[in-house]
Design a protein around this motif. Structure first.
Motif, short mmCIF file in Angstrom:
data_model
loop_
_atom_site.label_atom_id
_atom_site.label_comp_id
_atom_site.label_asym_id
_atom_site.label_seq_id
_atom_site.Cartn_x
_atom_site.Cartn_y
_atom_site.Cartn_z
N LYS A 77 0.83 -1.22 0.00
CA LYS A 77 0.00 0.00 0.00
C LYS A 77 0.85 1.26 0.00
O LYS A 77 0.48 2.28 -0.59
N TYR A 78 2.01 1.20 0.66
CA TYR A 78 2.83 2.40 0.80
C TYR A 78 4.16 2.25 0.04
O TYR A 78 4.20 2.45 -1.16
N SER A 79 5.23 1.88 0.74
CA SER A 79 6.53 1.76 0.06
C SER A 79 7.49 0.96 0.92
O SER A 79 7.24 0.75 2.11
N TYR A 80 8.59 0.53 0.31
CA TYR A 80 9.63 -0.16 1.07
C TYR A 80 10.14 0.71 2.21
O TYR A 80 10.33 0.25 3.33
N LYS A 81 10.41 1.98 1.90
CA LYS A 81 10.99 2.86 2.92
C LYS A 81 10.06 3.01 4.12
O LYS A 81 10.51 2.91 5.27
N LYS A 82 8.77 3.22 3.87
CA LYS A 82 7.83 3.37 4.98
C LYS A 82 7.71 2.07 5.78
O LYS A 82 7.54 2.09 7.00
N GLY A 83 7.79 0.93 5.08
CA GLY A 83 7.76 -0.35 5.77
C GLY A 83 8.95 -0.52 6.70
O GLY A 83 8.81 -1.01 7.83
N ILE A 84 10.12 -0.10 6.23
CA ILE A 84 11.33 -0.18 7.05
C ILE A 84 11.24 0.75 8.24
O ILE A 84 11.61 0.39 9.37
N LEU A 220 18.35 8.10 10.44
CA LEU A 220 19.23 8.11 9.28
C LEU A 220 18.46 7.77 8.01
O LEU A 220 18.58 8.46 6.98
N ILE A 221 17.66 6.72 8.07
CA ILE A 221 16.91 6.28 6.90
C ILE A 221 15.81 7.30 6.55
O ILE A 221 15.56 7.59 5.38
N ALA A 222 15.19 7.86 7.58
CA ALA A 222 14.11 8.83 7.34
C ALA A 222 14.61 10.03 6.54
O ALA A 222 13.87 10.58 5.70
N PHE A 223 15.86 10.46 6.77
CA PHE A 223 16.39 11.65 6.11
C PHE A 223 17.31 11.33 4.94
O PHE A 223 17.98 12.21 4.41
N THR A 224 17.35 10.05 4.52
CA THR A 224 18.15 9.65 3.37
C THR A 224 17.23 9.35 2.19
O THR A 224 16.20 8.68 2.35
N LYS A 225 17.58 9.86 1.03
CA LYS A 225 16.78 9.60 -0.17
C LYS A 225 16.98 8.15 -0.59
O LYS A 225 18.11 7.72 -0.82
N MET A 226 15.91 7.41 -0.67
CA MET A 226 15.96 6.00 -1.03
C MET A 226 15.33 5.77 -2.40
O MET A 226 14.36 6.47 -2.76
N PRO A 227 15.83 4.80 -3.16
CA PRO A 227 15.22 4.53 -4.48
C PRO A 227 13.79 4.04 -4.34
O PRO A 227 13.49 3.25 -3.44
N LYS A 228 12.92 4.52 -5.19
CA LYS A 228 11.52 4.09 -5.17
C LYS A 228 11.36 2.93 -6.13
O LYS A 228 11.74 3.02 -7.29
N ARG A 229 10.78 1.85 -5.61
CA ARG A 229 10.68 0.64 -6.43
C ARG A 229 9.25 0.16 -6.62
O ARG A 229 9.03 -0.87 -7.22
N MET A 230 8.28 0.85 -6.05
CA MET A 230 6.92 0.32 -6.10
C MET A 230 5.94 1.34 -6.68
O MET A 230 5.83 2.45 -6.19
N ASN A 231 5.28 0.95 -7.74
CA ASN A 231 4.25 1.80 -8.34
C ASN A 231 2.88 1.24 -7.93
O ASN A 231 2.21 0.54 -8.68
N LYS A 232 2.50 1.52 -6.70
CA LYS A 232 1.36 0.87 -6.07
C LYS A 232 0.03 1.15 -6.77
O LYS A 232 -0.92 0.40 -6.63
N GLY A 233 -0.02 2.21 -7.53
CA GLY A 233 -1.29 2.54 -8.16
C GLY A 233 -1.75 1.54 -9.19
O GLY A 233 -2.92 1.46 -9.52
N GLN A 234 -0.85 0.75 -9.75
CA GLN A 234 -1.19 -0.20 -10.80
C GLN A 234 -1.38 -1.61 -10.26
O GLN A 234 -1.53 -2.55 -11.03
N TYR A 235 -1.42 -1.79 -8.96
CA TYR A 235 -1.49 -3.12 -8.37
C TYR A 235 -2.89 -3.71 -8.42
O TYR A 235 -3.89 -3.01 -8.25
N SER A 236 -2.94 -5.02 -8.61
CA SER A 236 -4.20 -5.75 -8.49
C SER A 236 -4.44 -6.03 -7.01
O SER A 236 -3.64 -5.64 -6.16
N SER A 237 -5.51 -6.74 -6.69
CA SER A 237 -5.82 -7.01 -5.29
C SER A 237 -4.82 -7.98 -4.68
O SER A 237 -4.17 -8.76 -5.39
N ALA A 238 -4.74 -7.95 -3.34
CA ALA A 238 -3.87 -8.88 -2.63
C ALA A 238 -4.32 -10.31 -2.87
O ALA A 238 -3.50 -11.24 -2.99
N GLY A 239 -5.64 -10.52 -2.96
CA GLY A 239 -6.17 -11.85 -3.22
C GLY A 239 -5.67 -12.41 -4.54
O GLY A 239 -5.34 -13.60 -4.63
N ALA A 240 -5.59 -11.55 -5.55
CA ALA A 240 -5.08 -12.00 -6.85
C ALA A 240 -3.61 -12.40 -6.75
O ALA A 240 -3.17 -13.38 -7.37
N SER A 241 -2.85 -11.65 -5.96
CA SER A 241 -1.44 -12.00 -5.75
C SER A 241 -1.30 -13.35 -5.07
O SER A 241 -0.47 -14.17 -5.45
#
Length: 432
Positions: A77-84, A220-241
């Motif tokens: 739903k969000y991103s790797y960085k927010k999960g970390i 440290l992680i909060a103030f470091t620019k991290m690569p974005k790897r997830m385009n969540k807007g195009q995701y199907s449902s979790a059930g489909a995954s």
């Protein structure tokens, strides 16, 4: 020759984020191995049974089982960085809760603190592993994860060192008389209360310090620019995954292989002391064999990462599993110091298994499926709480046919390595 030799494992563009995320692997390795000796420590100082003290491990593994899938859904739903960041928040919260737990001197409070701490670890493992895989070319993903995972045993060694040199040796409840008997058991209730307060503070302090270290890493992680790897807007449902993952044979077998690997690792490391004790080696000296095994494990992980530049990771997994089967066969059949040496040597062949199984199982999955796929592989860690109990029952039998119970009990890790070798073969020949 493998055509990956010219592809960088980590590109310059993501080197700093890679280093920062890789440091997290040491953080959860530290938590794993500083906690293991706490079972015995709590058993003595809180005057509870071994079975009740073992709830420490249940809380630890329970945190992974409870939070792996919620963590994956959060990352989707969000991103790797927010999960970390959320994982580090939970990790720090659980560690800092050791302070009030020691003040109240309630075992259940410690268990709750540890349970919350491992919520954080579940978030970190579910998030950091696929994040590392995504930081570069897919052809070097398994190498990249092996390199990052090499820092996990560094944290484990630090956890072992702190537990043995700063916690266990400082516990007044573990002091013995000349006959080797615990003095604590002979004390009156008033003196026991003083010792208990002292020892729980000793157990508490490393966790509280760890909590502040984790907060520093969070900032440290909060103030470091991290690569974005997830385009969540195009995701199907979790059930489909979930449906796609369930239909993926390579992934499903990978989860089983991971379950068997974690079970084998914990059995091999947990029962080194019992194997040595069966040879008449004192427990304090036997612990040194555990440290040697972890050091070999660490060195071998760097070696195996290098070898993957030239040898297919699936083939290497199969070869290492076959080698582990060979050394464990010696552990079962040789009742002597050579059997102990072979048990320690098995760590060299376990080194690449966790990250390699992880990388192979997730390879080829879409990014939206990888987060939930990672959760299944993290939940497989729970397997480590199952087989060791059965092995302990076999050890208690003392003898099984012509074998001692300790020696024969290692048939269980042997079976685990058989399945891992089979998985390596299947991914090489069937799912390739």
């Amino acid at each position: 020759m493998n055509n990956q030799t010219s592809i960088p494992i980590v590109s310059k563009e993501v080197l700093i984020p890679f280093i920062i995320i890789t440091s997290l692997f040491a953080l959860w390795g530290f938590a794993n191995d500083i906690t293991n000796p706490m079972v015995a420590a709590f058993g003595t100082v809180m005057e509870i049974s071994t079975a009740k003290a073992a709830l420490v491990q249940l809380a630890f593994y329970g945190g992974y089982a409870t939070m792996a899938i919620p963590a994956a859904l959060f990352v989707r739903k969000y991103s790797y960085k927010k999960g970390i960041l959320l994982g580090l928040t939970l990790y720090a919260t659980g560690a800092l809760l050791f302070f009030p737990a020691a003040q109240f001197e309630v075992f259940g409070f410690f268990l709750g603190s540890l349970y919350i701490l491992t919520f954080g670890l579940a978030f970190l493992e579910t998030t950091a592993n696929p994040y590392i895989l995504s930081m570069g070319d897919e052809r070097t993903a398994t190498q990249r994860l092996n390199l990052a995972q090499a820092f996990n045993p560094i944290g484990s060694l630090c956890g072992m060192f702190v537990a043995s040199k700063f916690i266990l040796v400082a516990l007044d409840s573990d002091k013995r008389n000349e006959a080797g008997e615990l003095i604590f058991n002979t004390l009156g209730e008033a003196k026991k209360a003083i010792v208990r307060t002292h020892d729980l503070a000793i157990i508490r302090d490393p966790y509280v310090i760890l909590g502040f270290v984790v907060i520093a890493m969070l900032l440290l992680i909060a103030f470091t620019k991290m690569p974005k790897r997830m385009n969540k807007g195009q995701y199907s449902s979790a059930g489909a995954s979930f449906k796609r993952l369930f239909k993926n044979g390579k992934y499903k077998e990978g989860v089983l292989a991971q379950l068997f690997y974690v079970a084998a690792q914990i059995m091999c490391w947990t029962f080194i002391i019992q194997y040595a004790d069966n040879l008449g080696i004192a427990k304090a000296e036997a612990q040194n064999y555990n440290i040697i095994a972890m050091s070999i494990f660490l060195l071998s992980r760097f070696v195996s990462t290098f070898l993957m530049k030239y040898v297919n990771s699936k083939k290497l997994l199969m070869i290492f599993a076959l080698c582990a089967m060979t050394t464990i066969s010696g552990v079962i059949l040789i009742e002597g110091i050579m059997g102990l040496y072979l048990l320690v040597a098995t760590s060299a062949f376990m080194s690449l298994m966790f990250p390699t199984i992880y990388g192979i199982a997730l390879n080829g999955l879409s990014e939206e499926d990888s987060a939930l796929g990672a959760a299944g592989l993290v939940m497989a860690i729970v397997g480590g709480a199952l087989m060791p109990i059965l092995q302990g029952l076999m050890i208690d039998m003392e003898s099984i046919g012509p074998f001692s119970g300790v020696n024969f009990s290692f048939i269980l890790p042997f079976i685990c390595f058989c399945f891992i070798a089979f998985y390596g073969y299947r991914t090489l020949k069937v799912y390739n």
